[in-house]
Design a protein around this motif. Structure first.
Motif, mmCIF file in Angstrom:
data_model
loop_
_atom_site.group_PDB
_atom_site.id
_atom_site.type_symbol
_atom_site.label_atom_id
_atom_site.label_comp_id
_atom_site.label_asym_id
_atom_site.label_seq_id
_atom_site.Cartn_x
_atom_site.Cartn_y
_atom_site.Cartn_z
ATOM 1 N N THR A 78 10.435 13.866 7.681
ATOM 2 C CA THR A 78 9.171 14.400 8.187
ATOM 3 C C THR A 78 7.995 13.704 7.520
ATOM 4 O O THR A 78 7.019 13.342 8.192
ATOM 5 C CB THR A 78 9.101 15.926 7.980
ATOM 6 O OG1 THR A 78 10.167 16.527 8.731
ATOM 7 C CG2 THR A 78 7.778 16.498 8.425
ATOM 8 N N GLN A 79 8.072 13.481 6.210
ATOM 9 C CA GLN A 79 7.001 12.752 5.513
ATOM 10 C C GLN A 79 6.842 11.350 6.089
ATOM 11 O O GLN A 79 5.719 10.904 6.342
ATOM 12 C CB GLN A 79 7.301 12.622 4.023
ATOM 13 C CG GLN A 79 6.996 13.820 3.197
ATOM 14 C CD GLN A 79 7.141 13.510 1.707
ATOM 15 O OE1 GLN A 79 7.723 12.503 1.308
ATOM 16 N NE2 GLN A 79 6.604 14.396 0.896
ATOM 17 N N LEU A 80 7.943 10.661 6.304
ATOM 18 C CA LEU A 80 7.876 9.299 6.817
ATOM 19 C C LEU A 80 7.314 9.253 8.237
ATOM 20 O O LEU A 80 6.536 8.359 8.575
ATOM 21 C CB LEU A 80 9.264 8.648 6.767
ATOM 22 C CG LEU A 80 9.840 8.434 5.369
ATOM 23 C CD1 LEU A 80 11.291 7.969 5.460
ATOM 24 C CD2 LEU A 80 9.004 7.452 4.574
ATOM 25 N N VAL A 81 7.685 10.232 9.053
ATOM 26 C CA VAL A 81 7.181 10.280 10.430
ATOM 27 C C VAL A 81 5.698 10.661 10.442
ATOM 28 O O VAL A 81 4.896 10.050 11.155
ATOM 29 C CB VAL A 81 8.026 11.249 11.293
ATOM 30 C CG1 VAL A 81 7.376 11.506 12.644
ATOM 31 C CG2 VAL A 81 9.441 10.698 11.467
ATOM 32 N N LYS B 14 0.810 -1.220 0.000
ATOM 33 C CA LYS B 14 0.000 0.000 0.000
ATOM 34 C C LYS B 14 0.845 1.271 0.000
ATOM 35 O O LYS B 14 0.323 2.367 0.109
ATOM 36 C CB LYS B 14 -0.910 0.012 1.234
ATOM 37 C CG LYS B 14 -1.880 -1.138 1.280
ATOM 38 C CD LYS B 14 -3.199 -0.662 0.857
ATOM 39 C CE LYS B 14 -4.208 -1.793 0.946
ATOM 40 N NZ LYS B 14 -5.461 -1.397 0.414
ATOM 41 N N LEU B 15 2.140 1.125 -0.148
ATOM 42 C CA LEU B 15 3.047 2.268 -0.072
ATOM 43 C C LEU B 15 2.698 3.350 -1.089
ATOM 44 O O LEU B 15 2.798 4.542 -0.797
ATOM 45 C CB LEU B 15 4.490 1.797 -0.262
ATOM 46 C CG LEU B 15 5.598 2.767 0.089
ATOM 47 C CD1 LEU B 15 5.524 3.184 1.546
ATOM 48 C CD2 LEU B 15 6.951 2.145 -0.190
ATOM 49 N N HIS B 16 2.249 2.954 -2.256
ATOM 50 C CA HIS B 16 1.911 3.931 -3.300
ATOM 51 C C HIS B 16 0.769 4.855 -2.870
ATOM 52 O O HIS B 16 0.633 5.950 -3.380
ATOM 53 C CB HIS B 16 1.550 3.209 -4.602
ATOM 54 C CG HIS B 16 0.294 2.417 -4.519
ATOM 55 N ND1 HIS B 16 0.248 1.161 -3.953
ATOM 56 C CD2 HIS B 16 -0.965 2.717 -4.902
ATOM 57 C CE1 HIS B 16 -0.994 0.714 -4.009
ATOM 58 N NE2 HIS B 16 -1.748 1.630 -4.569
ATOM 59 N N GLU B 17 -0.046 4.431 -1.927
ATOM 60 C CA GLU B 17 -1.172 5.246 -1.460
ATOM 61 C C GLU B 17 -0.755 6.321 -0.454
ATOM 62 O O GLU B 17 -1.556 7.176 -0.099
ATOM 63 C CB GLU B 17 -2.236 4.359 -0.807
ATOM 64 C CG GLU B 17 -2.875 3.384 -1.764
ATOM 65 C CD GLU B 17 -3.857 2.452 -1.084
ATOM 66 O OE1 GLU B 17 -4.144 2.641 0.116
ATOM 67 O OE2 GLU B 17 -4.330 1.530 -1.760
ATOM 68 N N LEU B 18 0.481 6.277 0.009
ATOM 69 C CA LEU B 18 0.916 7.190 1.066
ATOM 70 C C LEU B 18 1.473 8.503 0.547
ATOM 71 O O LEU B 18 1.889 9.345 1.333
ATOM 72 C CB LEU B 18 1.934 6.491 1.971
ATOM 73 C CG LEU B 18 1.426 5.230 2.660
ATOM 74 C CD1 LEU B 18 2.494 4.661 3.571
ATOM 75 C CD2 LEU B 18 0.144 5.489 3.418
ATOM 76 N N ASP B 19 1.477 8.688 -0.764
ATOM 77 C CA ASP B 19 1.847 9.963 -1.370
ATOM 78 C C ASP B 19 3.209 10.462 -0.879
ATOM 79 O O ASP B 19 3.339 11.575 -0.390
ATOM 80 C CB ASP B 19 0.752 11.005 -1.088
ATOM 81 C CG ASP B 19 0.911 12.252 -1.931
ATOM 82 O OD1 ASP B 19 1.426 12.146 -3.059
ATOM 83 O OD2 ASP B 19 0.530 13.342 -1.460
ATOM 84 N N LEU B 20 4.230 9.604 -1.039
ATOM 85 C CA LEU B 20 5.581 9.961 -0.627
ATOM 86 C C LEU B 20 6.370 10.534 -1.794
ATOM 87 O O LEU B 20 6.187 10.128 -2.940
ATOM 88 C CB LEU B 20 6.320 8.721 -0.109
ATOM 89 C CG LEU B 20 5.787 8.084 1.160
ATOM 90 C CD1 LEU B 20 6.524 6.778 1.427
ATOM 91 C CD2 LEU B 20 5.904 9.025 2.335
ATOM 92 N N SER B 21 7.271 11.435 -1.480
ATOM 93 C CA SER B 21 8.183 11.968 -2.493
ATOM 94 C C SER B 21 9.216 10.901 -2.838
ATOM 95 O O SER B 21 9.404 9.919 -2.106
ATOM 96 C CB SER B 21 8.885 13.211 -1.960
ATOM 97 O OG SER B 21 9.743 12.851 -0.886
#
Length: 132
Positions: free
Chosen positions: A61-64, A11-18
């Motif tokens: 910060t995004q990951l946290v 589901k990683l693609h759903e987390l809107d990460l850079s």
């Protein structure tokens, strides 16, 4: 070699990460100890991934914020991958950690990895008619 929990990676693609956050997560996964603990400074992580200190800070910060990386005690050089992303020494350790994490999430003691909240739309003032 660690046995990697892949429950959340699907589901990683759903987390809107850079891209920087994805790269940083990959580095954290490679550096982790069994159970997901990573002992490295952001400067060390930046050098490993090839990012500036500022970009690394933004990516972390995004990951946290998305509960992928946990910093429960804010110790210097200490990060923990969420149990759904962590690697384990054995299948038994993996199964127990995932069961414990699922129970902790249900009890509200651990946050599940999640995308950022939708930005709130600011309402604009709408003039009202005044009755004469």
């Amino acid at each position: 070699m660690l046995i990697q929990a892949h429950i959340a990676f699907a589901k990683l693609h759903e987390l809107d990460l850079s891209k920087a956050a994805h790269d940083l997560l990959s580095a954290l996964v490679k550096l982790q100890r069994p159970g997901g603990e990573v002992n490295a400074s952001q400067v060390e992580l930046a050098a490993r991934v090839g990012l500036s200190k500022n970009r690394t800070s933004i990516a972390m910060t995004q990951l946290v914020e998305r509960n992928i990386v946990l910093r429960p005690d804010r110790r210097y050089r200490s990060y923990f991958l969420h149990p759904y992303f962590a690697g384990y020494a054995s299948v038994e350790d993996l199964e127990q950690a995932l069961a414990d994490a699922t129970e902790a999430i249900k009890a509200g003691e651990l946050a599940a990895p999640a995308p950022p909240p939708e930005p709130q739309r600011h309402l604009t003032a709408v003039p009202t008619r005044r009755s004469a």
